[in-house]
Design a protein around this motif. Sequence first.
Motif, mmCIF file in Angstrom:
data_model
loop_
_atom_site.group_PDB
_atom_site.id
_atom_site.type_symbol
_atom_site.label_atom_id
_atom_site.label_comp_id
_atom_site.label_asym_id
_atom_site.label_seq_id
_atom_site.Cartn_x
_atom_site.Cartn_y
_atom_site.Cartn_z
ATOM 1 N N HIS A 1 11.737 0.665 7.765
ATOM 2 C CA HIS A 1 12.805 0.245 8.679
ATOM 3 C C HIS A 1 13.503 -1.041 8.226
ATOM 4 C CE1 HIS A 1 10.124 -2.556 11.354
ATOM 5 N NE2 HIS A 1 9.895 -2.706 10.082
ATOM 6 N N ALA A 2 12.951 -1.685 7.215
ATOM 7 C CA ALA A 2 13.498 -2.994 6.819
ATOM 8 C C ALA A 2 14.761 -2.836 5.963
ATOM 9 C CB ALA A 2 12.447 -3.769 6.045
ATOM 10 N N ALA B 1 0.825 -1.208 0.000
ATOM 11 C CA ALA B 1 0.000 0.000 0.000
ATOM 12 C C ALA B 1 0.864 1.266 0.000
ATOM 13 C CB ALA B 1 -0.920 -0.005 1.221
ATOM 14 N N GLY B 2 1.968 1.222 0.748
ATOM 15 C CA GLY B 2 2.835 2.402 0.859
ATOM 16 C C GLY B 2 3.472 2.760 -0.472
ATOM 17 N N GLU C 1 -3.236 -2.819 5.223
ATOM 18 C CA GLU C 1 -3.684 -3.788 6.234
ATOM 19 C C GLU C 1 -3.757 -3.227 7.646
ATOM 20 O OE1 GLU C 1 -1.612 -7.611 5.713
ATOM 21 O OE2 GLU C 1 -1.998 -7.885 7.849
ATOM 22 N N PHE D 1 3.461 -0.684 14.847
ATOM 23 C CA PHE D 1 3.752 0.744 14.791
ATOM 24 C C PHE D 1 2.505 1.569 14.418
ATOM 25 C CE2 PHE D 1 4.909 4.512 12.367
ATOM 26 C CZ PHE D 1 5.835 5.129 13.180
ATOM 27 N N ALA E 1 0.315 -16.329 10.631
ATOM 28 C CA ALA E 1 -0.871 -15.759 9.978
ATOM 29 C C ALA E 1 -0.479 -15.011 8.710
ATOM 30 C CB ALA E 1 -1.562 -14.799 10.939
ATOM 31 N N LYS F 1 7.059 -8.951 2.353
ATOM 32 C CA LYS F 1 5.773 -9.667 2.373
ATOM 33 C C LYS F 1 5.263 -9.918 0.961
ATOM 34 C CE LYS F 1 3.516 -9.258 6.512
ATOM 35 N NZ LYS F 1 2.597 -8.621 7.449
#
Length: 397
Positions: free
Chosen positions: A37-38, A17-18, A370, A176, A340, A44
């Motif tokens: 931050h990754a 989405a970002g 999400e 976050f 999940a 994902k």
Amino acid sequence: MVKNKVVDVVVIGAGAAGMMCAGVAGQRGRRVLLIDHAEKLAEKIRISGGGRCNFTNLHTSPQQFLSENPHFCRSALARYTAQDFLKLVQAYGIRWHEKHKGQLFCDESSQSIIDLLASECDKGGVEWWMPSTVLDVTQQPLGHWLISTDRGLVEATSVVIATGGMSIPKIGATDFGLKIAKAQGLKLIDPRPALVPLTFSPETWAPFVALAGVSLEVNITSSQGGEFREDLLFTHRGLSGPAVLQISSYWQHGDQLEVDLVPDVALEDYLVEHKPGNRQHVANVLAHLMPRKLAEFWVTNAGLEGKHMADVSDKALRSLANSLKHWKITPNGSEGFKKAEVMRGGVDTRQLDSKTMMAKHRPGLYFVGEVMDVTGWLGGYNFQWAWASGQAAGLAV
Ligand SMILES: Cc1cc2nc3c(=O)[nH]c(=O)nc-3n(C[C@H](O)[C@H](O)[C@H](O)COP(=O)(O)OP(=O)(O)OC[C@H]3O[C@@H](n4cnc5c(N)ncnc54)[C@H](O)[C@@H]3O)c2cc1C
């Protein structure tokens, strides 16, 4: 004195989405800073759909989404459809196929979807800070937003929270977005794992452990609503497979699930009709309708092991049929956020504008993807929500 960096839009979270939101806003001429931050971009998306990214579903409609505010998703889904995203995929020459039930996957790798989104951001001149840690997000007296990061302070007119759900923390998922929402006075719908395998107490499950690995198509229903015809998989700790992942989004502690293990057959009539003069073992007859291991297990449990059809009473056959058509189970939990695919719950959408994704009482603060209380079924719906909500906010910021 070091001056604050000034941009129009800060997007926090460079996931589905970002990136969608940042690309759309950047291509409108907005100065966009995208922070994540990754270490690695969009993990994902990379692991999604078994590495092939089920990037949308042709049958997307509001019916495939769960939320306390079910109409919220309508506007964004109507304005950015599965066909719209497919056009983008085709414009990039990405090869795709429909698996089943409208689910579209990449032929090669989900990396091509990540590359597409990154390229859309580049077209919009989006600036990247990655990896970078966001320490705080606060609204200033004149209404603009101050984002404090490990690389310094940033001022922006709009800030978009795109940090996703809490599933799979080991690839960077955090709460976050929920913390920011709470700090800004927004209500949350309790987050919980969804699209997740369900588990049973070791005592309850002990007899079924021998079935681990058996898979079959079933019909599954929950007393909380939701009914799916999909594959079910027995595991060492409980049940998985698409049928169980789907129903897990509806399941709450204490609820009973009902499984029809032979959904295509009126089993009572079938067994009674196949009885007269039949010298086959009951398990052999059932094995025409389901995996042999499961047939033998069920027949043994019913005390009919080694019995010939002709020797079993109608009552016992009906009871066997009934136990297979109406298998009632009460899971004691799930495999949790570790396993999940998505999070149910999140930012309560009643406080957001459904056209723009902006917080109604916090001008300039947006939520996409999400992190919001909008959860799609398995099958490409969650990405379609990420694209649609990202696009809606991208056009508004
Ligand atoms: C194993 C698996 C398979 C899946 N397969 C599919 C599928 O095939 N089809 C489908 O539709 N959906 C699938 N999903 C769900 C889908 O991946 C998500 O719904 C979707 O990625 C949500 O998009 P998002 O942008 O909201 O969040 P994400 O894509 O998760 O992006 C969130 C981003 O925010 C970053 N972030 C988090 N916290 C912070 C922080 N504190 N500071 C800065 N950055 C932060 C993360 O690093 C991440 O890059 C799958 C999920 C999993 C776990």
